[in-house]
Design a protein around this motif. Structure first.
Motif, short mmCIF file in Angstrom:
data_model
loop_
_atom_site.label_atom_id
_atom_site.label_comp_id
_atom_site.label_asym_id
_atom_site.label_seq_id
_atom_site.Cartn_x
_atom_site.Cartn_y
_atom_site.Cartn_z
N GLY A 121 0.81 -1.22 0.00
CA GLY A 121 0.00 0.00 0.00
C GLY A 121 0.84 1.27 0.00
O GLY A 121 1.87 1.34 0.66
N PHE A 158 1.11 -1.92 3.75
CA PHE A 158 0.55 -3.27 3.90
C PHE A 158 0.36 -3.91 2.53
O PHE A 158 -0.10 -3.25 1.60
CB PHE A 158 -0.79 -3.17 4.64
CG PHE A 158 -1.26 -4.49 5.16
CD1 PHE A 158 -0.82 -4.96 6.38
CD2 PHE A 158 -2.13 -5.27 4.40
CE1 PHE A 158 -1.25 -6.19 6.86
CE2 PHE A 158 -2.55 -6.50 4.87
CZ PHE A 158 -2.11 -6.97 6.09
N ASN A 176 -8.67 6.23 -0.53
CA ASN A 176 -8.14 7.22 0.40
C ASN A 176 -7.36 8.28 -0.39
O ASN A 176 -6.23 8.07 -0.79
CB ASN A 176 -7.25 6.52 1.42
CG ASN A 176 -6.85 7.44 2.55
OD1 ASN A 176 -6.94 8.66 2.43
ND2 ASN A 176 -6.41 6.85 3.65
N ILE A 178 -6.52 13.91 10.10
CA ILE A 178 -6.73 12.60 10.72
C ILE A 178 -7.64 11.73 9.87
O ILE A 178 -7.60 10.51 9.97
CB ILE A 178 -7.29 12.77 12.16
CG1 ILE A 178 -7.30 11.44 12.91
CG2 ILE A 178 -8.65 13.40 12.17
CD1 ILE A 178 -5.97 10.76 13.05
N VAL A 185 -10.05 -0.29 2.08
CA VAL A 185 -9.58 1.09 2.00
C VAL A 185 -8.20 1.05 1.37
O VAL A 185 -7.31 0.37 1.85
CB VAL A 185 -9.49 1.74 3.39
CG1 VAL A 185 -9.06 3.21 3.26
CG2 VAL A 185 -10.81 1.65 4.13
N LEU A 214 -1.25 9.02 15.29
CA LEU A 214 -1.02 10.45 15.13
C LEU A 214 -0.26 11.04 16.31
O LEU A 214 0.68 11.82 16.13
CB LEU A 214 -2.35 11.21 14.93
CG LEU A 214 -2.18 12.69 14.61
CD1 LEU A 214 -3.25 13.16 13.65
CD2 LEU A 214 -2.15 13.58 15.84
C1 FMN Z 1 -2.54 9.59 11.02
C2 FMN Z 1 -2.64 8.85 9.75
C3 FMN Z 1 -2.82 9.54 8.55
C4 FMN Z 1 -2.93 8.87 7.35
N1 FMN Z 1 -3.12 9.58 6.21
C5 FMN Z 1 -3.24 8.92 5.03
C6 FMN Z 1 -3.49 9.62 3.83
O1 FMN Z 1 -3.60 10.84 3.83
N2 FMN Z 1 -3.64 8.93 2.69
C7 FMN Z 1 -3.56 7.57 2.67
O2 FMN Z 1 -3.72 6.98 1.61
N3 FMN Z 1 -3.32 6.87 3.78
C8 FMN Z 1 -3.16 7.51 4.98
N4 FMN Z 1 -2.94 6.78 6.12
C9 FMN Z 1 -2.88 5.33 6.03
C10 FMN Z 1 -4.27 4.73 6.03
O3 FMN Z 1 -4.68 4.53 7.36
C11 FMN Z 1 -4.34 3.39 5.35
O4 FMN Z 1 -3.33 2.59 5.84
C12 FMN Z 1 -4.21 3.49 3.86
O5 FMN Z 1 -5.15 4.34 3.33
C13 FMN Z 1 -4.40 2.12 3.27
O6 FMN Z 1 -4.19 2.17 1.88
P1 FMN Z 1 -2.99 1.39 1.22
O7 FMN Z 1 -3.00 0.00 1.78
O8 FMN Z 1 -3.31 1.43 -0.21
O9 FMN Z 1 -1.76 2.11 1.59
C14 FMN Z 1 -2.81 7.46 7.32
C15 FMN Z 1 -2.61 6.78 8.51
C16 FMN Z 1 -2.51 7.45 9.69
C17 FMN Z 1 -2.31 6.69 10.95
#
Ligand code: FMN
Ligand code: SF4
Ligand code: FES
Lengths: 205, 776, 431
Positions: free
Chosen positions: C56, C62, C82, C171, C209, C400
């Motif tokens: 990810g 992940f 996201n 957040i 997500v 965070l």
């Molecule tokens: C505080 C915080 C902020 C995050 N901000 C983003 C973000 O802006 N964009 C994003 O894609 N994932 C963000 N993540 C990670 C997401 O929780 C999530 O792991 C992700 O969207 C999963 O997508 P992926 O597996 O494709 O990476 C953030 C995580 C945390 C803990």
């Protein structure tokens, strides 16, 4: 004053996009802000009826997000970034000059309701630091001098629609990347100029 | 019953239910983990982080909140490690940096978990040298609740309570991050029947009650467990008294009944106890009113009773006596009947418009409140549950949250419509409460009941109603489902009266059986039937015609006005006894207050009068009465004796049963124009003499649907004058679209409405201005 | 060192109109979708993604194929993209949204087909007004052309996509906060367990997500096979990534490269060196939450694991370079103040701790520091993130809070004299 019939119709169309009514809260709050320049108590009452939650629940959500304003904003919302990339590229000076020009402190609006000034966190324009947004339209690579010129121009021209590319060409400098070339769309108030539902309405499942 | 599992806490093995949270499992084994946000009756949120503990995981030790982490077989938990201690101290310091140092003036001081934990775990000196967060000091968020946001530690207990438990989310977090604060919407105060619970569960002094503010320090309080008598749920309470004044009532967590919650009526309806309007000496009313001694008054009354042997003697009893008192009355009446020549003319009437025969015949069918948790379907046909059995409403709400299906019949209970699977209103039941269709034909009914566990809460929706349809429904359910029934009589100790009085009749019987040609002697006992009843007008006429009226009461009211002698009585808190709740559970009331003036409890009057009949007989004490009462119980194993009930493990009381005999006729009218209902707040003597809540029952209003409002009367103002014959009242109008057309809801427990005839139309006229609305 | 253009190919070739559907279609756009629909085998799609070993791009890294495999059975399942991108230093999703929305939409449709999902949401941060407009327009076009809606391209697969704007809350990038936000609630992260989105997500239904960049990679993987993709980059960090380069850089921007090169090489090649020929004092390797590396650590490899082993994270792929003249106390203050502003406020250590840290740094920066402040800062950090280790342990609900600790430990570990120099040298006599 309660919402106009067309606005309520539009709100209901937006509500229909979601499996649960409450999800439409965010777009409905934008409708409210577009209408009044802030989230008024009347709109909160209206929205609470539309999605079936209490007023204070609407207020609780609205006040969580920094883009929903508690007080009426000016015609132009000047959001100057102060996060790390901008900070180390001297956004402080840009902030100071905008403040000086407008005479506004953070979150203030002038009496003529032309400008609202705010210092904001990262707006995703780090490559073009220091950066600002005017009604959420981004201008990158500013200098203190250019930021004043930008404000002056807005004050004089009073454009109805703020177009990022136009501003960038006139006042901006280095950009994060080659974004939005020849794109003359823009925002007309302190909400992202964005229609939630468009022509494809009938084609949805 | 599931198998227990073993976990290891701080080196010792403890045995626990699977699926429990670590914090609960530890608590049950006597290991206390500090916490602020967790509350056992609400979903965990893991926000305050005070309850962090260390557990062993495949990837080493991990710090987790014990309030959100479930136990698992062989889990190893450390609640005292250095890491845990450090984390807890850290959280405490974080909470304190913005907490004001106003313990000396805070109501919560002395019973404040934050204060206690600061002593136990807290840092010595503050390392925080910056400015604390500031908010305007206490702001009223309703008539009875104040909010001090500076003290708030954002545990979300109040917001969760109002959202999850009481279902009126009027208090919420506003803003975010460090600016987060709890608040209400400017035009929408925290008006909830249950708001006081948030004061009780607030771990700091952020939410306070107007009635208790600055009144006492916890260490000055005398406390005793008791049972609330506001409705027949029988909520367990703790009475708090200082210097012989009741200052506060708290909910106690009784799993069988209220699970810790109280309605605001139950919680705040006590200031009347110390009102200077209370009657403290017997009053004799001739041409003037004069105080007399107890002895004189007893002589006078016994003379009235015994000098005219053929008199008809009527006792109109209210719902607020103890079982022992009803028992004493019953004994006295039985003796009197023996002595008197015309025993059929001696009767006990119960002062509740909603009384009818009920469903008591089959003991196995009688349900417990707990059955709601096990039911598949809950059927409700009764008066407004939220207004009349408020904590039962909370249990229903919880059951629905856990997936039970709720079906409602009738035109009341509209306030909980959103919880229902089906609301069988106008289409199924007409204005006169008759079925429009065969029960078996009701769409969507059978699938919810056929061979299912059903709990039916049944009672009259309104005083004036045919009970036949309810009986039909009962029979249908009884046939088709595995049924448990809760009889929804809502007033105080109604069930105690039914259990301890051989034969109970209704107010309608009093009115109908009244024989002018006889000499009439009437006792009213903690009852004010001249107000508050649909029969008030007729009862008043009868009392005027009576030869001698004795009123036992705490306050002067419409009924005592017609009495010849008024005897001062006592209230809950001033006497010891038992009460029986709607599931026939017997619960204890304890005495903690002295009796004012020469007031006596009802039983003492019955005892003295009994003694006049037979000078061998005299009840010596409440204890004696209680043991005499126990003698009549069939099951000698589980007697509701004081001794049994006072044991902490018996806080929940004992379920027991004596046959019930209600002799009552239907009040069966047709062409209803008005639906009389009883609201939680009214203008009873106790409420109007409790200043903190007196205003809550003062508004006069009516409810009707939109069509009735606009269709029939073409009104466009929400204040109207309501006129019928010589009655004319100004009221607010509320729209309630769950009602059938042309039916108007009237709150019968607000003064001014008693003289309306439910079968006649009323005229509505727009009032000139809002100011005319009289709020008394 | 050269860029490898997988996701940014169209936009390089068609700088003015890569967002238009005609351009996309004329350049193999929607071919992957057609291929997948023709084959009609969702399993295959999931296998290709698994084969690609793509992890990810949202920050946590992940494995995407594994995540898709976790999605619980249910009649209603959702995909949520996201696009909240708010991590300071990051602007790579912006380019994908704004310049190649159809690539994302095609990725969404394929993902939904693979997981039998009928409703997808694209959650875009509210400040991305223009990108959101472009995505919305693209969604409309996709409906017009029959790529979305009922019976997509004549098959019996149907899908609705809703573009949803955030409203200013970092957040909400955290996936469970994002779901709350999408449900019309406060953007507060949920407790894990029980709220793992793949099991209990949007409306408590199983939900995928994924980040914008992750899903934008799907069409390329389908067109070229997972195997091909996995050959790019290095083991554990396959494929390309779009890195956002900013700070004291001559040529900032987004650059798509295969993972595995060193930061130094990357900065020199694409950033065209440091402004005014200065040297690097410190740099942030993966967005504001990531602990900093010093100018001496430029040879660390740009892979998820290498960066993790060196005590930081590749995170959102945002590289922020700070030159030798940078006042690192100010820099740290800026980052801490970001997290304090963005704390959702539900858990105590984050709500109170981040603000307290901010206040202390503010005081030090304005010359009102105290000698005891350094140990106080460390202790507060320790109470948010016990042991100050990496990856962080936490007393908080979500990462965070601990993110605000990174800049402070970075500052104190390697540049403690910068902060000491701002403190009074003598203990002031009590006033
Ligand atoms: C505080 C915080 C902020 C995050 N901000 C983003 C973000 O802006 N964009 C994003 O894609 N994932 C963000 N993540 C990670 C997401 O929780 C999530 O792991 C992700 O969207 C999963 O997508 P992926 O597996 O494709 O990476 C953030 C995580 C945390 C803990
Ligand atoms: S760590 Fe901060 S952002 Fe995360 S849940 Fe706690 S308060 Fe909210
Ligand atoms: S009691 Fe567990 S986090 Fe508050």
């Amino acid at each position: 004053m309660s919402w106009e019939k067309e606005l309520i119709e539009k709100a209901n169309e937006i509500i229909d996009l979601y499996p649960e009514k409450r999800s439409a809260l965010a777009p409905l709050l934008y409708l409210a802000q577009e209408r009044d320049g802030y989230i008024s108590d009347e709109s909160i009452v209206e929205i609470s009826n539309l999605v079936g939650i209490t007023e204070v629940q609407v207020k609780s959500v609205a006040s969580f997000y920094s883009m929903y304003k508690e007080e009426q904003t000016g015609k132009y919302l000047l959001s100057v970034c102060k996060s790390i990339s901008c900070e180390i590229n001297d956004s402080r000076s840009v902030i100071d000059s905008v403040k000086e020009f407008t005479g506004l402190e953070n979150y203030e609006t002038d009496v003529d309701k032309v400008f609202t000034f705010e210092e904001v966190e990262c707006i995703g324009a780090c490559g073009g630091a220091p950066a600002v947004q005017i009604n959420y339209e981004t201008v990158e690579g500013l200098t203190p001098q250019k930021s004043i010129e930008l404000c002056e121009w807005l004050k004089e021209e009073k454009p109805e629609v703020v177009v990022a590319e136009e501003l960038q060409n006139m006042f901006g400098g280095v950009k994060s990347f080659d974004w939005a070339i020849n794109d003359n769309t823009g925002s007309s108030y302190s909400v992202p100029g964005f229609q939630n539902i468009g022509t494809a309405k009938e084609k949805r499942i | 019953m599931t198998d227990k599992i073993t976990i290891n806490v701080n080196g010792s093995e403890i045995s626990t239910e699977p699926d429990q949270l670590i914090i609960e499992a530890c608590e049950d084994s006597g290991i206390h983990i500090p916490r602020f946000c967790w509350h056992k009756r609400m979903d965990p949120v893991g926000m305050c982080r005070m309850c962090l503990v260390e557990i062993d995981t495949p990837r080493g030790k991990a710090l987790v909140p014990s309030c959100t982490t479930k136990v698992s077989e062989d889990l190893i938990v450390d609640t005292e490690s250095e890491v845990v201690k450090k984390a807890q101290e850290g959280v405490l310091e974080f909470l304190l940096i913005n907490h004001p140092l106003d313990c000396p003036v805070c109501d919560k001081a002395g019973e404040c978990p934050l204060q206690d934990q600061t002593m136990a775990y807290g840092p010595g000196e503050s390392r925080f040298v910056e400015d604390k967060r500031h908010f305007e000091k206490p702001i009223p968020i309703s008539e009875i609740i104040l909010l001090d946001r500076e003290r708030c530690i954002l545990c979300a207990r109040c917001t969760r309570f109002s959202d999850e438990i009481s279902g009126d989310p009027l208090i919420e977090f506003i803003q975010r991050g460090n600016k987060t604060q709890v608040n209400t919407f400017p035009d929408e105060p925290f008006r909830s029947y249950f708001s006081g619970n948030t004061v009780q569960i607030c771990p700091v002094g952020a939410l306070t009650s107007t009635s208790y503010r600055f009144k006492a320090r916890p260490w000055d309080l005398k406390k005793v467990s008791s049972t609330c008598n506001c409705c027949s749920v029988g909520c367990s309470v703790e009475l708090n008294v200082s210097q012989n004044k009741m200052l506060r009532i708290l909910g106690e967590d009784n799993d069988f009944t209220n699970q810790g919650w109280l309605s605001d009526k139950g919680r705040y309806n006590f200031e009347y106890l110390h009102s200077d309007k209370r009657i403290t000496l017997p009053l004799l009313i001739d041409s003037s009113t004069q105080e007399v001694s107890i002895n004189e008054s007893m002589d006078l009354i016994s003379n009235e009773i015994f000098s005219h042997k053929k008199s008809s003697v009527s006792f109109i009893v209210g719902p607020n006596s103890t079982n022992e008192e009803y028992f004493a009355l019953n004994n006295f009446v039985n003796d009197l009947k023996e002595k008197n020549d015309n025993s059929e003319n001696i009767n006990i009437y119960f002062s509740d418009d909603y009384l009818y025969k009920g469903f008591f015949e089959n003991q196995e069918k009688l349900g417990e409140i707990k059955d709601l948790d096990l039911a598949d379907t809950i059927i409700l046909w009764s008066q407004d549950i939220k207004d009349n059995l408020p904590t039962l409403y909370l249990r229903i709400k919880q059951a629905v949250k856990n997936g039970k299906k709720l079906l409602i019949f009738g035109h009341t209970n509209t306030a909980i419509k959103e919880l229902t699977e089906h609301y069988f209103g106008e289409e199924i039941i007409n204005k006169n409460f008759e079925f429009n269709v065969e029960i078996s034909e009701i769409p969507d009914l059978e699938e919810f009941i056929l061979d299912k566990n059903v709990v039916a809460i049944l009672g009259k929706s309104s005083p004036i109603q045919d009970v036949e349809p309810i009986t039909e429904l009962f029979q249908y359910l009884n046939e088709k489902s595995n049924l448990k029934v809760l009889n929804a009589f809502s007033k105080g100790n109604t069930f105690g009266a039914l259990q301890n009085i051989d034969c109970v009749k209704g107010l309608n019987e009093f009115v109908n059986e009244f024989d002018e040609s006889k000499r009439n002697l009437v006792f009213t006992i903690g009852a004010n039937p001249v107000n508050n009843s649909v029969l008030s007008k007729k009862i008043k006429d009868r009392l005027i015609m009576s030869d001698f009226v004795v009123a036992l009461d705490m306050f002067l009211n419409e009924t005592t006005e017609l009495a010849n002698i008024i005897l001062p009585t006592t209230s809950y808190g001033e006497k010891e006894g038992t009460v029986t709740n709607l599931e026939m559970r017997i619960l204890k009331q304890n005495k903690i207050l002295p009796v004012p003036g020469s007031a006596l409890s009802d039983w003492e009057y019955w005892s003295m009068l009994l003694n006049k009949i037979d000078n061998e007989k005299l009840f010596e004490s409440e204890i004696e009465l209680n043991s005499l009462m126990c003698d009549e119980y069939i099951d000698k194993e589980i007697l509701p004796s004081f001794e049994n009930l006072n044991k902490p493990q018996n806080l929940d009381g004992i379920l027991n049963f004596k046959p019930i005999n209600i002799e009552i006729e239907n009040i069966n009218l047709i062409n209803l124009e008005m639906l009389f209902v009883h609201r939680l707040y009214g203008d009873s003597s106790s409420q109007i003499n409790s200043p903190s809540i007196s205003m809550l029952g003062s508004e006069r209003f009516i409810e009707m649907n939109y069509a009735t409002y606009f269709g029939s009367y073409m009104l466009n103002n929400d204040v109207v004058t309501l006129t019928q014959d010589d009655v004319s009242i100004q009221v607010n109008v509320y729209i309630n679209d769950s009602l059938p057309d042309n039916l108007i809801i009237i709150p019968i427990n607000r003064r001014g409405f008693q003289n309306l005839d439910p079968q006649k139309k009323v005229e509505l006229e727009v009032a000139n201005s809002r100011e005319q609305l009289s709020v008394s | 060192m050269k860029e490898t253009l997988l996701l940014t190919k169209h936009m390089r070739e068609f700088p003015e109109n890569s967002h238009k559907i005609e351009i996309y279609e004329n350049n193999n756009g929607y071919d992957a979708l057609k291929k997948v629909l023709k084959e009609g085998n969702p399993e295959n799609v999931i296998n290709e993604i698994k084969d690609s070993n793509i992890r990810g791009r949202g920050g946590a890294g992940f494995p995407t194929g594994v995540k898709w495999g976790f999605l619980a059975e249910d009649e209603d399942r959702y995909l949520v993209i996201n696009g909240d991108e708010s991590e300071p230093g990051t602007f790579k999703d912006r380019i994908l949204l704004e310049r190649d929305p159809h690539q994302l939409i095609e990725g969404i449709i394929i993902t939904c087909f693979a997981s039998n999902i009928k409703k997808a949401f694209i959650y875009i941060r509210g400040e991305y007004a223009k990108p959101a407009r472009r995505v919305q327009d693209a969604v409309e076009q996709a409906y017009e052309k029959g790529y979305l809606g009922k019976n997509i391209l004549g098959t019996n697969f149907s899908l609705d996509v809703v573009v949803h704007l955030g409203a200013g809350a970092y957040i909400c990038g955290e996936e469970t906060a994002l779901l709350n936000s999408l449900e019309g609630k406060r953007g507060e992260p949920r407790l894990k367990p029980p709220y793992f989105p793949a099991v209990m997500g949007l409306y408590n239904k199983p939900t995928l997500v994924n980040n914008v960049e992750t899903i934008s990679s799907v069409p390329w993987i389908i067109n070229n096979s997972g195997k091909e993709y996995s050959k790019l980059g290095v083991e554990g960090s396959t494929g390309t990534r779009i890195f956002s380069l900013s700070g004291h850089i001559n040529n900032p921007g987004n650059f798509e490269i295969e993972m595995g090169k060193s930061f130094g090489e990357f900065i020199d090649t694409f950033g065209n060196g440091i402004k005014n020929d200065k040297s690097v004092k410190a740099y942030i390797p993966g967005g504001a939450s990531a602990p900093w590396f010093t100018g001496d650590q430029l040879d660390i490899k740009m892979t998820i694991d290498d960066v993790a082993n060196a005590g930081s994270m590749l995170g959102s792929g945002a590289v922020v370079v700070m030159d030798e003249d940078t006042n690192l106390v100010y820099a740290a203050k800026s980052i801490v103040s970001f997290f304090a502003h963005e704390s959702c406020g539900q858990c105590t250590p984050c709500r109170e701790g981040t603000t307290w840290l901010e206040m202390i740094l503010e005081r030090i920066a304005s010359g009102r520091g105290r000698l005891s402040d350094v140990s106080l800062l460390i202790d507060i950090c320790d109470n948010i993130s016990p042991g100050l280790s990496w990856p962080p342990k936490m007393t908080t609900i979500c990462p965070l809070g601990p993110s605000a600790v990174s800049p402070i430990t970075s500052l104190l570990d390697n540049f403690s004299d910068e902060i000491m120099n701002m403190l009074p040298t003598k203990i002031p006599i009590a006033q």
